[in-house]
Enzyme design. Structure first.
Site, PDB file in Angstrom:
ATOM      1  CE1 TYR A  19      -6.624   2.098  11.045  1.00 40.21           C
ATOM      2  CE2 TYR A  19      -5.757   2.847   8.938  1.00 40.21           C
ATOM      3  CZ  TYR A  19      -5.620   2.086  10.092  1.00 40.21           C
ATOM      4  OH  TYR A  19      -4.492   1.331  10.278  1.00 40.21           O
ATOM      5  N   PRO A  58      -4.938  -1.491  18.490  1.00 37.49           N
ATOM      6  CG  PRO A  58      -6.640  -2.871  17.705  1.00 37.49           C
ATOM      7  CD  PRO A  58      -6.138  -2.203  18.942  1.00 37.49           C
ATOM      8  CG  HIS A  86      -1.693  -0.966   1.590  1.00 36.60           C
ATOM      9  ND1 HIS A  86      -2.982  -0.966   1.156  1.00 36.60           N
ATOM     10  CD2 HIS A  86      -1.508  -2.121   2.252  1.00 36.60           C
ATOM     11  CE1 HIS A  86      -3.558  -2.073   1.548  1.00 36.60           C
ATOM     12  NE2 HIS A  86      -2.688  -2.791   2.218  1.00 36.60           N
ATOM     13  CE  LYS A 120       2.969   2.779  13.743  1.00 39.29           C
ATOM     14  NZ  LYS A 120       3.508   2.589  12.409  1.00 39.29           N
ATOM     15  CE1 TYR A 172      -1.797   3.493   9.740  1.00 36.57           C
ATOM     16  CE2 TYR A 172      -0.918   3.381   7.506  1.00 36.57           C
ATOM     17  CZ  TYR A 172      -1.820   2.956   8.464  1.00 36.57           C
ATOM     18  OH  TYR A 172      -2.746   1.994   8.139  1.00 36.57           O
TER      19      TYR A 172
HETATM   20  C1  PHB Z   1      -5.708  -5.698  10.159  1.00 35.35           C
HETATM   21  O1  PHB Z   1      -5.604  -5.915   8.958  1.00 35.35           O
HETATM   22  O2  PHB Z   1      -6.057  -6.609  10.942  1.00 35.35           O
HETATM   23  C2  PHB Z   1      -5.444  -4.334  10.685  1.00 35.35           C
HETATM   24  C3  PHB Z   1      -5.064  -3.327   9.825  1.00 35.35           C
HETATM   25  C4  PHB Z   1      -4.810  -2.068  10.315  1.00 35.35           C
HETATM   26  C5  PHB Z   1      -4.931  -1.815  11.663  1.00 35.35           C
HETATM   27  C6  PHB Z   1      -5.292  -2.836  12.542  1.00 35.35           C
HETATM   28  C7  PHB Z   1      -5.553  -4.103  12.042  1.00 35.35           C
HETATM   29  O3  PHB Z   1      -4.692  -0.578  12.148  1.00 35.35           O
END
Ligand code: PHB
Ligand code: APR
Length: 389
Positions: free
Chosen positions: A198, A290, A72, A294, A382
Site C-alpha cells: 500500500y 476496499p 502472505h 474487508k 488487518y
Molecule cells: C485486491 O487484490 O484486489 C485488493 C487487495 C487488498 C486490498 C484491496 C484489494 O486492500
C-alpha cells in the site's frame, strides 16, 4: 415452490450460506438477478482472512484455495516517497492472509452448489420479499418468463448494496459516508510483486496486489469523475510508478491491461440486520472502502453467524444464535468499518488536503513503522477478529 430458507442473491454471501445450510440438511432456494457468467466476470478484491479460509475449508471448498492461494505474512506500506516498511501479521496476529480472487471463491462455491444439487434461479427478475414479519414470508420473482413464488420460513437478503431486501425493513437505520475519490484498478498478465504494498504518496494512494503467479492487480486513487478512457495503460503504469519508491517501481513488470475499471469508495451500515424472519447478510447490510480488503471477509463472517443461528434453530429448536445474530454480526461489522475508514483516511490524498495534513499522515505512518505496539494493533485488525462463540 416451498422451501425452508429462501436466499435472495448468489454472490459470495448467498452462495456460501446456501452451501452451509444444505450441508446441514436445511432446504434452500436461491434467487439471483444476473446470469452465472455475469457473476463470475465481476472482478473484486482478493485477500482472505484466516477465519474466511477456515470456513471455506470446513464447507469443503478449500482445496483449490489451498493449492493456488498465495500466503502472505508480510505486507508493505510505502510513504514519504522513498520510505517503506513491512508489517508481519504472522508475528503479531499469529495469522495469515491469502491472496485468492473473489472470482475464484465464487467459482468454487458454484461448483460445490451444482454438485450438491442446490437450486439457484439465475436471471430472476423483480425479486420482492413479502410478509417478512409473518410466520411464512415469501419471495416472488419472474424466472424464465414465469411468475414464481417461493414460500419459506426465513428469507435472507444477500442481494448486495443495490438489492431490494433492505427496503423491506421499515425504520432501518442507515449510516453512510462517501469518499471524494475512486480506485482505478487494472489486471495484467504479468508476474506480481512478492508482497502486497500500500502506498501513501503526495500524488495519491496506490496499491500493488496479485491474483496468481502470472496475474497482477494494481490500483491508483483517481478523481471520481475520471473514466477509464482517461487512463491509457501507459498513463496508468507511469502514475503507479510515480507513487511508489523507485526500487519498488523498478521491480514491477508492466504489460497490457486485460481489465480496467473505476470503483467509488463508500462506508455504509444498515441496522438492524434482522426484521422478523428476514435477515440481511454481506453487502446488503454494509459496505466498506476496499483499503484493508474487508468486504468479502465481512460477508463471510455474517454467514458464519447466520448459518450457526439457522442450524441451531432447525436442529435443536434453539433460537439463541438467531436472536443474537444482528448484534453479534454488527459488532464485527463496526470494527471493520472503522478499520477500513481509518486505513483509507491514512493512506489517501483528500482534495482539500494541505501540506500539514500530508505531514500528519506521514507522522502517523512513522509511528506505526517504529512502534511494535502500533504494528500489533494494525496487524490484529488487518488479520481480522476471530468469530465470537
Ligand atoms: C485486491 O487484490 O484486489 C485488493 C487487495 C487488498 C486490498 C484491496 C484489494 O486492500
Ligand atoms: N434479485 C436477485 N439477486 C439480486 C438482486 C435482486 N433484485 N439484486 C442484487 N442481486 C444479486 C447481485 O446480482 C449479486 O450477485 O445479489 C448478489 C450480491 O452479491 P455481492 O454484491 O457480491 O455481495 P455479497 O454476496 O454480500 O458479497 C460481498 O462482494 O461486493 C463484494 O466487496 C464485496 O467482497 C464483498 C462481497
Amino acid at each position: 415452490m416451498q422451501t425452508q430458507v429462501a436466499i435472495v442473491g448468489a454472490g459470495p454471501a448467498g452462495s456460501l450460506l446456501a452451501l452451509l445450510l444444505h450441508q446441514a440438511g436445511i432446504e434452500v432456494v436461491v434467487v439471483e438477478r444476473q446470469s452465472r457468467d455475469y457473476v463470475l466476470s465481476r472482478i473484486r478484491a482478493g485477500v482472505l482472512e484466516n477465519g474466511t479460509v477456515e470456513l471455506l475449508r470446513s464447507a469443503g471448498v478449500g482445496a483449490r484455495l489451498d493449492a493456488e492461494g498465495h500466503v502472505h505474512t508480510e505486507t508493505g506500506i510505502a510513504y514519504r516517497a522513498e520510505e517503506i516498511f513491512y508489517f508481519d501479521i504472522g508475528k503479531y496476529a499469529g495469522s495469515q492472509f491469502v491472496s485468492y480472487g473473489q472470482t475464484e471463491v465464487q467459482k468454487d462455491l458454484y461448483e460445490a452448489l451444482d454438485a450438491a444439487g442446490v437450486p439457484i434461479l439465475f436471471e430472476a427478475d423483480d425479486a420482492a420479499i413479502h410478509e417478512p414479519t409473518g410466520e411464512h414470508p415469501y419471495v416472488t420473482c419472474v424466472h424464465g418468463g414465469e411468475q414464481v413464488r417461493i414460500d419459506a420460513n426465513q428469507v435472507v437478503g444477500c442481494d448486495g448494496f443495490h438489492g431490494p431486501s433492505k427496503d423491506a425493513i421499515p425504520h432501518l437505520r442507515r449510516y453512510e459516508k462517501t469518499y471524494p475519490f475512486g480506485w482505478l484498478g487494472i489486471l495484467s498478465e504479468t508476474p506480481p510483486l512478492e508482497h502486497l504494498i500500500y502506498a501513501n504518496s503526495e500524488r495519491g494512494f496506490a496499491l500493488c496486489s496479485q491474483r496468481n503467479p502470472m496475474l497482477s492487480r494494481y490500483y491508483v486513487q483517481c478523481p471520481l469523475d475520471d473514466t477509464v478512457d482517461d487512463w491509457s495503460d501507459d498513463r496508468f503504469w507511469s502514475e503507479l510508478m510515480a507513487r511508489l519508491p523507485q526500487h519498488v517501481g523498478d521491480e514491477i513488470v508492466t504489460g497490457p491491461s486485460i481489465e480496467k475499471s473505476i470503483a467509488p469508495l463508500r462506508s455504509f451500515v444498515a441496522e438492524p440486520m434482522r426484521h422478523g424472519n428476514l435477515f440481511l447478510a454481506g453487502d446488503a447490510a454494509h459496505i466498506v472502502p476496499p483499503t484493508g480488503a474487508k468486504g468479502l471477509n465481512l460477508a463471510v463472517s455474517d454467514v458464519f453467524y447466520l448459518s450457526r443461528g439457522l442450524v441451531r434453530h432447525y436442529h435443536d429448536g434453539d433460537d439463541h444464535y438467531l436472536d443474537t445474530y444482528s448484534d453479534m454480526a454488527l459488532r464485527r461489522v463496526w470494527a471493520s468499518v472503522r478499520f477500513s475508514w481509518w486505513l483509507t483516511s491514512l493512506l489517501h490524498r483528500f482534495p482539500d488536503q494541505t501540506e500539514i495534513d500530508q505531514r500528519l499522515q506521514e507522522a502517523e505512518l512513522a509511528l506505526i513503522q517504529t512502534s511494535d505496539r502500533a504494528q500489533a494493533l494494525l496487524c490484529e485488525q488487518y488479520a481480522g477478529m476471530p468469530f465470537e462463540s
